[in-house]
Structures are given as C-alpha cells and as structure tokens.
Design a protein around this motif. Sequence first.
Motif, PDB file in Angstrom:
ATOM      1  N   ASN A  91     -64.285 148.024-110.481  1.00 34.23           N
ATOM      2  CA  ASN A  91     -65.254 148.932-109.870  1.00 34.23           C
ATOM      3  C   ASN A  91     -65.771 149.989-110.842  1.00 34.23           C
ATOM      4  OD1 ASN A  91     -65.119 147.756-107.252  1.00 34.23           O
ATOM      5  ND2 ASN A  91     -63.171 148.803-106.901  1.00 34.23           N
ATOM      6  N   ARG A 109     -66.844 143.760-113.147  1.00 35.64           N
ATOM      7  CA  ARG A 109     -66.920 143.407-111.727  1.00 35.64           C
ATOM      8  C   ARG A 109     -67.579 142.044-111.545  1.00 35.64           C
ATOM      9  NH1 ARG A 109     -70.593 146.324-106.995  1.00 35.64           N
ATOM     10  NH2 ARG A 109     -70.434 144.607-105.532  1.00 35.64           N
ATOM     11  N   LEU A 110     -68.653 141.790-112.286  1.00 29.48           N
ATOM     12  CA  LEU A 110     -69.346 140.510-112.186  1.00 29.48           C
ATOM     13  C   LEU A 110     -68.431 139.372-112.617  1.00 29.48           C
ATOM     14  CD1 LEU A 110     -71.981 139.003-111.606  1.00 29.48           C
ATOM     15  CD2 LEU A 110     -72.681 139.455-113.959  1.00 29.48           C
ATOM     16  N   ASP A 165     -65.851 138.802-109.908  1.00 27.38           N
ATOM     17  CA  ASP A 165     -66.469 138.127-108.759  1.00 27.38           C
ATOM     18  C   ASP A 165     -66.620 136.629-109.031  1.00 27.38           C
ATOM     19  OD1 ASP A 165     -66.625 140.459-107.331  1.00 27.38           O
ATOM     20  OD2 ASP A 165     -68.756 140.817-107.736  1.00 27.38           O
ATOM     21  N   LYS A 166     -67.023 136.281-110.253  1.00 23.99           N
ATOM     22  CA  LYS A 166     -67.166 134.868-110.610  1.00 23.99           C
ATOM     23  C   LYS A 166     -65.809 134.168-110.583  1.00 23.99           C
ATOM     24  CE  LYS A 166     -71.313 135.165-113.514  1.00 23.99           C
ATOM     25  NZ  LYS A 166     -71.853 134.981-114.887  1.00 23.99           N
ATOM     26  N   LEU A 193     -63.170 134.998-108.768  1.00 20.86           N
ATOM     27  CA  LEU A 193     -62.775 134.829-107.371  1.00 20.86           C
ATOM     28  C   LEU A 193     -63.542 133.673-106.740  1.00 20.86           C
ATOM     29  CD1 LEU A 193     -62.630 138.580-106.267  1.00 20.86           C
ATOM     30  CD2 LEU A 193     -60.680 137.026-106.531  1.00 20.86           C
ATOM     31  N   GLY A 194     -64.823 133.552-107.097  1.00 22.31           N
ATOM     32  CA  GLY A 194     -65.636 132.452-106.587  1.00 22.31           C
ATOM     33  C   GLY A 194     -65.157 131.099-107.078  1.00 22.31           C
ATOM     34  N   LYS A 221     -55.481 135.864-107.881  1.00 22.30           N
ATOM     35  CA  LYS A 221     -55.700 137.284-108.140  1.00 22.30           C
ATOM     36  C   LYS A 221     -54.781 137.822-109.230  1.00 22.30           C
ATOM     37  CE  LYS A 221     -57.655 138.555-103.652  1.00 22.30           C
ATOM     38  NZ  LYS A 221     -57.539 139.435-102.461  1.00 22.30           N
ATOM     39  N   GLN A 230     -77.103 145.891-107.396  1.00 20.26           N
ATOM     40  CA  GLN A 230     -76.202 145.052-106.609  1.00 20.26           C
ATOM     41  C   GLN A 230     -75.425 145.883-105.592  1.00 20.26           C
ATOM     42  OE1 GLN A 230     -72.990 143.053-108.730  1.00 20.26           O
ATOM     43  NE2 GLN A 230     -73.202 141.271-107.402  1.00 20.26           N
ATOM     44  N   ASN A 231     -74.938 147.040-106.014  1.00 22.92           N
ATOM     45  CA  ASN A 231     -74.205 147.917-105.093  1.00 22.92           C
ATOM     46  C   ASN A 231     -75.085 148.357-103.932  1.00 22.92           C
ATOM     47  OD1 ASN A 231     -71.872 147.809-106.619  1.00 22.92           O
ATOM     48  ND2 ASN A 231     -72.306 149.690-107.748  1.00 22.92           N
ATOM     49  N   ASN A 249     -75.967 140.497 -99.237  1.00 20.46           N
ATOM     50  CA  ASN A 249     -75.109 139.931-100.272  1.00 20.46           C
ATOM     51  C   ASN A 249     -75.846 138.790-100.968  1.00 20.46           C
ATOM     52  OD1 ASN A 249     -72.493 141.379 -99.950  1.00 20.46           O
ATOM     53  ND2 ASN A 249     -72.648 140.547 -97.878  1.00 20.46           N
TER      54      ASN A 249
END
Length: 250
Positions: free
Chosen positions: A45, A51-52, A55-56, A58-59, A64, A185-186, A194
């Motif tokens: 954050n 962060r990007l 996110d990738k 996690l996708g 984690k 994005q935020n 989203n």
Amino acid sequence: MAGHSKWANIKHKKAAVDKKRGKIWTKLIREITVSAREGKTADPNAHPRLRLAVDKALGANMPKDTIEKACKRGAGELGAENYSEVTYEGYGPGGIAILVETTTDNINRTVAEIRHAFSKHGGNLGTSGSVAFMFQNLGILNFAPGADEEAIMEVTLEAGADDVIAAEDGSIEVLTTPANFGEVQNALVAAGFNPDDAEVTMRADNLSAVDLETAEKLIKLVDALEDLDDVQAVFTNAEWPDAMLDDEED
C-alpha cells in the motif's frame, strides 16, 4: 473519446499468460522483489508498483506467504537480492520493433540467451535506443463492455488520468502516466469500479501491420523470449491479423 476495441487483444494476452502459469511465479517474485527494493518498503500500500506486482501475484494464485517473503526480501528484511533491470531492443520478422524487459542477476547470461532467441527466430538484437523511441510508458486500466463510461470518466479525469477511450464494443480504456497510475486506480476502486485489467506497460506509438505468415514467425520469437526466466515482458509494434485474434476467441 471513441476508439477501436482492445478487448480482443487483452483476452489474447491473458490466454498466453495462462499457458505459461508454471513460469509466471518466478517472474512475479522477481518483480515483487525489485519493486519492494525500489520503494524501500515491504508494504504494497506504500508503493504503487509493488501493489500492482502483488495484485498480479494474487491473481496468479501465488500463496500469500510466498508474496510476503518476496516483499521482505526486496525491502532488505530477509537479505538482499542482487537483481538488475535491463531493457533490450531489437527487430523481429518483418522488421517489427521489439522491446524486452528483463530482471537478472547475471547480465552476460541474459544477453546471450536473448541474442540466441532473436537469431534463431529471424530477428536481430539491436543497440540501445534503436526502437525504444517508438514506445510510450503508460498506465492502462481496462473495463469490459457494459461499464459506466460517464462515471468512470468523471472519477478518473478528476484523479489525474490523461484520457478515457470508449471502444465500439463498449469496452473502456483509461490511460495515465506511470506516476499517476496508483492514484487513478485507488480512485476507481474507492468509487466502486474495479478494472478488469490494469498495468503499467509499454505501448507502441504506431502499429505496423503484419500478414499471417509473418505474425506466426513473430509469435515464435516472442514465445521464445517470454520463456526465458530473466525476461519479464516483451512488447512489439505489431498489428496482429484479425484472423489470429479470431482464432484465440474461438
């Protein structure tokens, strides 16, 4: 403003990524590590690029704890990783311009592997600056057909986006500078929008059309480059034949 649909290209890209799920984790871990080092933090954050990358990851269903370790390693909390980011430039079949972004701990190995891939598949590795001027570094956020164009435009332009492009099929593309990407994005997420796809990437200023035969040769070169562990991303200025995109959608 109106524009041509990028949605077919996005689905084409996602299909290619899915086929290489086995290799993607290695590349994502490197991106997380380098991003955390750049931002001097293990907190996603606190740094948009990190962060990007998270996110990738996690996708891509990365655990984690693996993500957290990569963040901490990049921030120096678990020992430093000595990765360098190097971009290579060259030409593929049909004279198509190609940019290759790498993250490597051995530049000599990386350049040898990239040169071999270019040579084997009808391309040539160029010198620094030979094609980079043909591309722009952009933040791009995409929405599938059916999204609220007016609301997205209001939110993003107020947050600092450069442009909002609505395609003929109803999909929407938001363009930003890399510096404003995180803020835009935020703002979208806070407003309940989203993006279906979001990234900071390189985009060619002008595309060069290729026939199906040349496109097939070019795909082999791009695949060979993307298969290299040190390669993070490959960009071209090719305008792919409609027949190739149609095949991906069938």
